[in-house]
Scaffold this motif. Sequence first.
Motif, mmCIF file in Angstrom:
data_model
loop_
_atom_site.group_PDB
_atom_site.id
_atom_site.type_symbol
_atom_site.label_atom_id
_atom_site.label_comp_id
_atom_site.label_asym_id
_atom_site.label_seq_id
_atom_site.Cartn_x
_atom_site.Cartn_y
_atom_site.Cartn_z
ATOM 1 N N GLU A 46 12.912 14.104 26.963
ATOM 2 C CA GLU A 46 11.452 13.304 26.758
ATOM 3 C C GLU A 46 12.068 12.407 25.863
ATOM 4 O O GLU A 46 11.054 11.034 25.619
ATOM 5 C CB GLU A 46 10.679 14.110 26.196
ATOM 6 N N ALA A 47 13.341 12.636 24.208
ATOM 7 C CA ALA A 47 13.323 11.603 23.864
ATOM 8 C C ALA A 47 14.238 10.425 25.166
ATOM 9 O O ALA A 47 14.215 9.285 24.478
ATOM 10 C CB ALA A 47 14.247 11.149 22.387
ATOM 11 N N ALA A 48 14.545 9.710 25.599
ATOM 12 C CA ALA A 48 14.991 9.478 26.171
ATOM 13 C C ALA A 48 14.850 8.717 27.549
ATOM 14 O O ALA A 48 14.574 7.396 27.824
ATOM 15 C CB ALA A 48 16.604 10.533 27.653
ATOM 16 N N VAL A 54 13.799 1.007 26.675
ATOM 17 C CA VAL A 54 13.759 0.169 25.381
ATOM 18 C C VAL A 54 14.739 -0.463 25.487
ATOM 19 O O VAL A 54 14.725 -1.292 25.871
ATOM 20 C CB VAL A 54 12.742 0.884 25.105
ATOM 21 N N ASP A 55 15.437 -0.048 24.872
ATOM 22 C CA ASP A 55 16.735 0.126 24.906
ATOM 23 C C ASP A 55 18.027 -0.276 25.797
ATOM 24 O O ASP A 55 19.085 -0.557 25.272
ATOM 25 C CB ASP A 55 17.287 0.968 23.588
ATOM 26 N N GLY A 56 17.474 0.845 26.972
ATOM 27 C CA GLY A 56 19.420 0.210 27.783
ATOM 28 C C GLY A 56 20.093 1.477 28.017
ATOM 29 O O GLY A 56 19.655 2.615 26.785
ATOM 30 N N VAL A 57 20.008 2.157 29.263
ATOM 31 C CA VAL A 57 20.523 3.312 29.117
ATOM 32 C C VAL A 57 22.173 3.442 28.164
ATOM 33 O O VAL A 57 22.947 2.205 28.508
ATOM 34 C CB VAL A 57 21.693 3.808 30.328
ATOM 35 N N PRO A 58 21.655 4.319 27.185
ATOM 36 C CA PRO A 58 23.767 3.951 26.767
ATOM 37 C C PRO A 58 25.110 4.242 26.625
ATOM 38 O O PRO A 58 24.286 4.390 28.181
ATOM 39 C CB PRO A 58 23.485 5.374 25.601
ATOM 40 N N TRP A 64 24.636 10.914 23.807
ATOM 41 C CA TRP A 64 22.986 10.612 22.816
ATOM 42 C C TRP A 64 22.483 11.434 23.483
ATOM 43 O O TRP A 64 21.346 12.040 22.078
ATOM 44 C CB TRP A 64 23.267 9.272 23.882
ATOM 45 N N LEU A 65 22.335 12.684 24.463
ATOM 46 C CA LEU A 65 21.612 13.146 24.715
ATOM 47 C C LEU A 65 21.690 14.874 23.445
ATOM 48 O O LEU A 65 21.174 15.087 22.877
ATOM 49 C CB LEU A 65 21.608 13.741 26.071
ATOM 50 N N MET A 66 22.982 14.776 23.392
ATOM 51 C CA MET A 66 23.848 15.773 22.624
ATOM 52 C C MET A 66 23.939 15.566 21.212
ATOM 53 O O MET A 66 23.214 16.552 20.728
ATOM 54 C CB MET A 66 24.977 16.067 22.495
ATOM 55 N N GLY A 106 36.955 10.887 27.978
ATOM 56 C CA GLY A 106 35.953 9.613 27.812
ATOM 57 C C GLY A 106 35.189 10.225 26.485
ATOM 58 O O GLY A 106 33.872 9.007 26.280
ATOM 59 N N GLY A 107 35.350 11.242 25.873
ATOM 60 C CA GLY A 107 34.588 11.807 24.463
ATOM 61 C C GLY A 107 32.684 11.889 24.737
ATOM 62 O O GLY A 107 32.297 11.327 23.557
ATOM 63 N N ASP A 108 32.757 12.486 25.968
ATOM 64 C CA ASP A 108 31.284 12.318 26.583
ATOM 65 C C ASP A 108 31.579 13.774 25.724
ATOM 66 O O ASP A 108 31.786 14.522 25.206
ATOM 67 C CB ASP A 108 30.967 11.650 27.833
ATOM 68 N N LEU A 109 30.101 14.808 26.073
ATOM 69 C CA LEU A 109 30.055 16.347 26.163
ATOM 70 C C LEU A 109 30.717 16.866 26.671
ATOM 71 O O LEU A 109 32.166 16.819 28.169
ATOM 72 C CB LEU A 109 28.929 15.861 26.766
ATOM 73 N N PRO A 110 31.044 17.916 25.895
ATOM 74 C CA PRO A 110 32.153 19.225 26.367
ATOM 75 C C PRO A 110 31.690 19.965 27.569
ATOM 76 O O PRO A 110 30.488 20.303 27.668
ATOM 77 C CB PRO A 110 33.203 19.791 25.190
ATOM 78 N N ASP A 111 32.678 20.542 28.338
ATOM 79 C CA ASP A 111 31.826 20.999 29.599
ATOM 80 C C ASP A 111 31.713 22.392 29.201
ATOM 81 O O ASP A 111 33.290 23.187 29.145
ATOM 82 C CB ASP A 111 32.992 20.810 30.410
ATOM 83 N N GLU A 112 30.958 23.139 28.796
ATOM 84 C CA GLU A 112 30.966 24.603 28.269
ATOM 85 C C GLU A 112 30.021 25.291 29.379
ATOM 86 O O GLU A 112 29.284 26.432 29.243
ATOM 87 C CB GLU A 112 30.488 23.983 27.300
#
Length: 418
Positions: A46-48, A54-58, A64-66, A106-112
């Motif tokens: 919801e925050a995204a 407004v700010d663009g996709v990070p 960002w979501l995590m 890539g430093g993004d979410l770990p895959d759990e």
Amino acid sequence: MDERAAGAAASVEAMFREERGRLLAALVRRFGDLDLAEEVASEAIEAALVRWPVDGVPPKPGAWLMTTARRRAVDRLRRDQVYAARLAVLQVEADRAGPAAPADAGGDLPDERLLLFFTCAHPALPAEDRAALTLRCLAGLATPEVARAFLVPPATMAKRIVRAKNKIREARVPFRVPGADELPGRLPGVLQVLYSIFTEGYAASAGPDLQRPDLAEEAIRLARILRRLLPAEREVTGLLALMLLTYARRAARTGPDGGVVLLDDQDRRLWDGPMIEEGRELVVVALTGGPPGLYGVQAAIAALHDEAPGVAATDWPQVVALYDVLLAIAPSPVVAMNRAVAVAMRDGPEAGLALLDGLAEDPRLRGHHPYQAARADLLCRLGRSAEAAAAYREALKLAGTEPDRAHLRRRLREAEGS
């Protein structure tokens, strides 16, 4: 909505679709509570939806979501100390179970997500709850969508999902991937959940339509994810191969009016060639390097059907031989029924009917309409029209979808006319 906002909204939707399970699993592993993880994951989405237009996709949307979800979770735990204390105990237990997965390159979410597959399919849960929870958590379906998948009211499904979550909490089901010694006992349960979702999508048990492509395609998507997470498990590969080789025929299974088109009458030009080719390659992997598995053998049978130019040209002796292997691995009345039909194609209808009649006393087939339909078809081929009509009437009582019923009514009229 302007173009930039529309693009951001589409990015959020795609992220939620493809990465929700990954985000949810990482949050469950971090906080040890499925309800909290779902709540803050939804808040992060919801925050995204508010910020990204407004700010663009990070650059790293998952991270960002995590981060956003983790902050929301921490805020809630600060407000509810009792809840936080209980989660702390659960987290200690989770930490003992093993470390969290590292972030990707890539430093993004770990895959759990593997953790979620095994949690949702935990043997402590009733079978119907496992499939519902898998669709809710890993497929990202909302509760009303899961309810439609099971043809129950949304309120009923909401209670079922709450019940499953409560069971996980009360039984202290660990949020972890089974160890190497446990995996052989636990993996079949996960595969069965995915296959049951696929089967309901490819051959619906009830409702107005013969097929429900959304469910079948979601099961295939989840099977692809599971194979990426467990690439060395041949039965995972076998399940994916079976799904692809079966689903490749989807366009030819129904006519323009939605009616049933049997394998004998299907226009094989409508079959999905690239999907068949991928499935055939996966069958080789699934059957190489060890004893054959349940799904690998079924995929090999499906491959024989897909490779043949027609029903008469199918290698029926090999199909029967593979059913013999399947009966040795996982004996069941449905496998025996399918083998009997293959024997009828190899040796004639009388031989197949004798085998089917030998299964007549099995209670598990009494409510299975394909059994009565198979008997009726063989009786028709033998010219025993009155008996065939009686068998079609029994099948008609048991069929769950309207296309199946329409097909059986048509066959019944033909038998009665004979």
